[in-house]
Write a protein that holds these residues in place. Structure first.
Motif, mmCIF file in Angstrom:
data_model
loop_
_atom_site.group_PDB
_atom_site.id
_atom_site.type_symbol
_atom_site.label_atom_id
_atom_site.label_comp_id
_atom_site.label_asym_id
_atom_site.label_seq_id
_atom_site.Cartn_x
_atom_site.Cartn_y
_atom_site.Cartn_z
ATOM 1 N N SER A 16 0.839 -1.191 0.000
ATOM 2 C CA SER A 16 0.000 0.000 0.000
ATOM 3 C C SER A 16 0.883 1.254 0.000
ATOM 4 O O SER A 16 1.910 1.316 0.666
ATOM 5 C CB SER A 16 -0.903 -0.020 1.229
ATOM 6 O OG SER A 16 -1.628 1.159 1.317
ATOM 7 N N LYS A 17 0.496 2.261 -0.725
ATOM 8 C CA LYS A 17 1.237 3.529 -0.760
ATOM 9 C C LYS A 17 0.681 4.510 0.266
ATOM 10 O O LYS A 17 1.150 5.630 0.362
ATOM 11 C CB LYS A 17 1.164 4.136 -2.160
ATOM 12 C CG LYS A 17 1.865 3.281 -3.166
ATOM 13 C CD LYS A 17 2.092 4.001 -4.429
ATOM 14 C CE LYS A 17 2.730 3.017 -5.387
ATOM 15 N NZ LYS A 17 3.636 3.553 -6.295
ATOM 16 N N LEU A 18 -0.265 4.084 1.047
ATOM 17 C CA LEU A 18 -0.866 4.954 2.054
ATOM 18 C C LEU A 18 0.150 5.411 3.100
ATOM 19 O O LEU A 18 0.184 6.607 3.427
ATOM 20 C CB LEU A 18 -2.055 4.237 2.723
ATOM 21 C CG LEU A 18 -2.826 5.074 3.736
ATOM 22 C CD1 LEU A 18 -3.454 6.280 3.064
ATOM 23 C CD2 LEU A 18 -3.866 4.228 4.433
ATOM 24 N N PRO A 19 1.046 4.571 3.631
ATOM 25 C CA PRO A 19 2.029 5.074 4.612
ATOM 26 C C PRO A 19 2.976 6.125 4.011
ATOM 27 O O PRO A 19 3.335 7.091 4.681
ATOM 28 C CB PRO A 19 2.800 3.825 5.033
ATOM 29 C CG PRO A 19 1.905 2.682 4.734
ATOM 30 C CD PRO A 19 1.077 3.099 3.559
ATOM 31 N N LEU A 20 3.341 5.934 2.757
ATOM 32 C CA LEU A 20 4.222 6.902 2.108
ATOM 33 C C LEU A 20 3.517 8.250 1.954
ATOM 34 O O LEU A 20 4.093 9.306 2.236
ATOM 35 C CB LEU A 20 4.658 6.375 0.739
ATOM 36 C CG LEU A 20 5.549 7.307 -0.072
ATOM 37 C CD1 LEU A 20 6.874 7.518 0.630
ATOM 38 C CD2 LEU A 20 5.745 6.753 -1.463
ATOM 39 N N ILE A 21 2.280 8.239 1.537
ATOM 40 C CA ILE A 21 1.520 9.484 1.351
ATOM 41 C C ILE A 21 1.292 10.162 2.701
ATOM 42 O O ILE A 21 1.473 11.375 2.834
ATOM 43 C CB ILE A 21 0.190 9.197 0.634
ATOM 44 C CG1 ILE A 21 0.477 8.729 -0.803
ATOM 45 C CG2 ILE A 21 -0.715 10.419 0.637
ATOM 46 C CD1 ILE A 21 -0.738 8.248 -1.550
ATOM 47 N N LEU A 22 0.934 9.397 3.727
ATOM 48 C CA LEU A 22 0.730 9.973 5.058
ATOM 49 C C LEU A 22 2.039 10.558 5.611
ATOM 50 O O LEU A 22 2.038 11.620 6.237
ATOM 51 C CB LEU A 22 0.168 8.930 6.021
ATOM 52 C CG LEU A 22 -1.303 8.566 5.837
ATOM 53 C CD1 LEU A 22 -1.709 7.453 6.793
ATOM 54 C CD2 LEU A 22 -2.185 9.777 6.029
ATOM 55 N N LEU A 24 4.539 11.836 3.856
ATOM 56 C CA LEU A 24 4.795 13.096 3.162
ATOM 57 C C LEU A 24 3.887 14.215 3.666
ATOM 58 O O LEU A 24 4.325 15.359 3.840
ATOM 59 C CB LEU A 24 4.620 12.919 1.658
ATOM 60 C CG LEU A 24 5.732 12.148 0.942
ATOM 61 C CD1 LEU A 24 5.362 11.923 -0.507
ATOM 62 C CD2 LEU A 24 7.035 12.900 1.053
ATOM 63 N N VAL A 25 2.619 13.914 3.922
ATOM 64 C CA VAL A 25 1.686 14.931 4.426
ATOM 65 C C VAL A 25 2.129 15.416 5.808
ATOM 66 O O VAL A 25 2.184 16.620 6.073
ATOM 67 C CB VAL A 25 0.241 14.372 4.463
ATOM 68 C CG1 VAL A 25 -0.683 15.292 5.246
ATOM 69 C CG2 VAL A 25 -0.280 14.163 3.053
ATOM 70 N N PHE A 26 2.477 14.458 6.702
ATOM 71 C CA PHE A 26 2.933 14.846 8.039
ATOM 72 C C PHE A 26 4.249 15.627 7.978
ATOM 73 O O PHE A 26 4.468 16.554 8.761
ATOM 74 C CB PHE A 26 3.075 13.620 8.943
ATOM 75 C CG PHE A 26 1.772 13.055 9.404
ATOM 76 C CD1 PHE A 26 0.768 13.876 9.894
ATOM 77 C CD2 PHE A 26 1.525 11.695 9.338
ATOM 78 C CE1 PHE A 26 -0.439 13.366 10.318
ATOM 79 C CE2 PHE A 26 0.331 11.170 9.765
ATOM 80 C CZ PHE A 26 -0.665 12.008 10.254
ATOM 81 N N LEU A 27 5.115 15.285 7.049
ATOM 82 C CA LEU A 27 6.367 16.005 6.879
ATOM 83 C C LEU A 27 6.110 17.452 6.455
ATOM 84 O O LEU A 27 6.711 18.388 6.993
ATOM 85 C CB LEU A 27 7.249 15.304 5.842
ATOM 86 C CG LEU A 27 8.584 15.981 5.537
ATOM 87 C CD1 LEU A 27 9.513 15.832 6.723
ATOM 88 C CD2 LEU A 27 9.196 15.388 4.301
ATOM 89 N N LEU A 28 5.228 17.662 5.495
ATOM 90 C CA LEU A 28 4.911 19.013 5.043
ATOM 91 C C LEU A 28 4.228 19.835 6.131
ATOM 92 O O LEU A 28 4.548 21.013 6.330
ATOM 93 C CB LEU A 28 4.038 18.960 3.790
ATOM 94 C CG LEU A 28 4.729 18.470 2.515
ATOM 95 C CD1 LEU A 28 3.720 18.320 1.391
ATOM 96 C CD2 LEU A 28 5.830 19.422 2.122
#
Length: 161
Positions: A16-22, A24-28
């Motif tokens: 799943s790419k969900l952890p990667l997207i989350l 990046l969002v938390f990083l920003l």
């Protein structure tokens, strides 16, 4: 059975790419929040607020008047790269001494003119020389007037051409 084993190895479940997207969002969001906190002064101290307080004016505190000197043009030696020095300055004088200083302005101009003609061309072109020249000229002006009368010499123009 060998065909079934090969098919199972080739078909792996997609990650799943969900952890990667989350991530990046938390990083920003974290980076933006950190920037705002540092910029607004919430962390790292920030800039302290400057409050301007007007100092109470003392009775009898001397007022300062700037007396302009006539421009001085000095011919430089032929060995120098430039031909002329154009010098213009103001004297910082206490208000009660203005008339005394204006009375001896021709003598002040004469002293400055003599000093500027006597210095070496290499001394003028040195970038750090202006501070030393200013101090020397102020001392000579104070000898002509007095240290109480002339507080400072402000160089308005110092042009080599």
């Amino acid at each position: 059975m060998t065909d079934a084993a090969v098919v199972e190895d080739e078909i792996e479940p997609k990650s799943s790419k969900l952890p990667l997207i989350l991530g990046l969002v938390f990083l920003l969001v974290g980076g933006g929040g950190g920037f705002f906190a540092a910029w607004s002064g919430l962390i790292l101290g920030g800039e302290s607020e400057v409050v301007e307080v007007e100092a109470p004016k003392e009775e009898g505190a001397p007022e300062v008047v700037f007396v302009p000197l006539d421009p001085i043009t000095v011919s430089l030696p032929q060995s120098s790269a430039q031909d002329h020095l154009i010098f213009r300055a103001h004297l910082e004088v206490g208000a009660q001494h203005v008339s005394d200083v204006e009375a001896v302005l021709p003598r002040v101009i004469d002293v400055l003119n003599g000093y500027l003609r006597a210095i070496d061309a290499q001394d003028i072109t040195n970038p750090s020389a202006l501070t030393r020249l200013r101090a020397q000229m102020l001392r000579r002006v104070q000898v002509v007037t007095s240290p109480e009368q002339v507080k400072d010499l402000l160089i308005m123009e110092f042009v080599l051409n």
